[in-house]
Write a protein that holds these residues in place. Structure first.
Motif: not given
Length: 451
Positions: A207-218
């Motif tokens: 879950e932490r990874k998923l949130n980090a990926y989305e944040k960085n993609l943004s």
């Protein structure tokens, strides 16, 4: 013999004792600096730093990690004298912990600090970023620094210190780098989304990874837009066309120049006979995926979609660069979409995603096609409206993998959900929790929300 043995023993004891004392001393000095630094009490840590690195430079890598945070804190407070100290921290870390240090990343960080604090001329600042990027492109991953690097090049052009071709070349490099990082993040994100959508609960770490990926993609999506904005009118057709017309006769046998010129005119959809001349010359000198793609675009503009499709397919077969291959698949998908061949269009949009996982536009286009098929997918009014849930799923995914279109994609998903059956419809039809399967080109199914 006994005397020699006694002397040797005494020497070993002395050496061991000295080493133990040195270790104890370093542990004490380390504690005096690291403990307050760990608690962000940098005023308390600072007096102990110089003695620690002077006497125990290899005590711990944590020394330099906390020193970096400490000096950045003081710099942020307005003490620019600490910039030189931060530079020394990076140099010491590279000297004593080379295996655990990425030199290019530290060079990038230092370049950003100097820029943020207006140290040096713009040319000196640009050269700092340029050196860091060329030292280790793989570690030059900060979205902010990528933008600063390019922004400085444009500023230098405006000041008459850099030629426009250098700016265009760097634009290509920076955009390619951003898209490369987006691709890696989107690929990792897609794996987690697929797992989640298959009904598997993600672990807290995932879950932490998923949130980090989305944040960085943004962040990368925002920076890509900022880079395009910074380039602004410099790369508009009214500027590009005369620039390339002026150089065409002298450069027409330069394949690299032809590629770049045709690529930029194509990206901006410049309507000019020059584009045809560039493409034909490029195809004559070196028939390739690029020249076939451009000829496809020309055929598309002329309304000859069949010829365009032939050229696009040739280009897709020849192309090896993932980003460029994605553009070809997108053009083929668009060709089919405009003809109303939604099933074929979707297959090429998905091919685009396979080579470029961050291509959110592909998911968004599929979402729009699904929404337009509402009246032909389903036997009842409820089923026809249920298709909008499927469209919203694709729009949601577009937002999650591509920060540059996230806002539009989320708005689209929300609009589609409003068109789908609402709670009162679900209750009246008794469909709560049931699965609806689509037999049209869309295929697949949706599960009706439970009340």
């Amino acid at each position: 013999m006994k005397t020699k043995a006694i002397l040797l023993s005494l020497m070993l004891i002395t050496a061991f004792g000295s080493k133990t004392l040195a270790q104890e001393k370093c542990a004490t000095l380390g504690s005096l600096f690291i403990e307050p630094a760990k608690a962000k009490n940098y005023e308390g840590a600072l007096p102990h730093y110089d003695k620690l690195v002077a006497e125990c430079p290899t005590y711990s890598m944590a020394t330099y990690q906390y020193a970096e945070k400490m000096f950045k804190y003081f710099i942020k407070q307005g003490d620019n004298s600490k910039i030189a100290e931060l530079d020394k921290v990076y140099n010491l870390r590279m000297q004593y912990y080379p295996a655990k240090t990425k030199e290019g990343e530290l060079m990038m960080k230092m370049a950003q600090v100097k820029y943020d604090n207006e140290m040096g001329t713009k040319m000196e600042q640009f050269n700092n970023f340029d050196a860091a990027f060329k030292k280790d492109e793989d570690e030059f991953t900060s979205p902010k620094s990528l933008y600063t690097y390019f922004s400085l090049a444009v500023d230098l052009y405006n000041a008459g210190e850099k030629p426009i071709d250098d700016v265009f070349d760097l634009y290509d490099v920076v955009i390619q780098k951003i898209e490369k990082e987006e691709g890696k993040l989107a690929s990792a994100l897609t794996q987690l989304l697929d797992k989640q959508e298959a009904g598997t609960k993600l672990s807290s770490k995932e879950e932490r990874k998923l949130n980090a990926y989305e944040k960085n993609l943004s962040a990368y999506g925002t920076v890509k837009g900022s880079v395009d904005g910074k380039l602004g009118q410099l790369a508009d057709c009214p500027n590009l066309i005369p620039l390339y017309e002026k150089d065409f006769d002298n450069k027409k046998d330069d394949i690299n120049w032809l590629r770049r010129a045709a690529g930029r005119l194509s990206a901006k959809d410049c309507d000019t006979p020059l584009f045809f001349k560039l493409v034909q010359q490029l195809h004559n000198l070196e028939p390739s995926a690029k020249s076939a793609y451009y000829l496809g675009k020309l055929a598309d503009k002329d309304g000859d979609s069949s010829t365009a499709l032939d050229y696009y397919n040739q280009s897709a077969e020849l192309e090896t660069n993932p980003g460029d291959k994605a553009k070809v698949y997108y053009s083929i998908a668009e060709n089919f979409r405009k003809k109303g061949s939604y099933g074929k269009a979707r297959s090429y949009y998905m091919k685009m995603v396979e080579v470029k996982p961050s291509a959110g536009i592909a998911y968004l286009k599929i979402a729009n096609m699904i929404a337009k098929s509402a009246n032909s997918c389903g036997g009842t009014v409820f089923e026809k409206r249920a298709i909008y849930w499927k469209a919203a799923e694709y729009a949601d995914r577009a937002a999650r993998v591509d920060g540059s279109i996230a806002g539009n994609a989320r708005s689209t998903a929300s609009a589609y959900r409003e068109r789908a059956p609402q709670k009162s419809d679900i209750f009246t039809e008794g469909m709560a929790g049931k699965t609806i399967t689509f037999s049209c080109w869309v295929g697949g199914s949706v599960r009706v929300p439970s009340l």
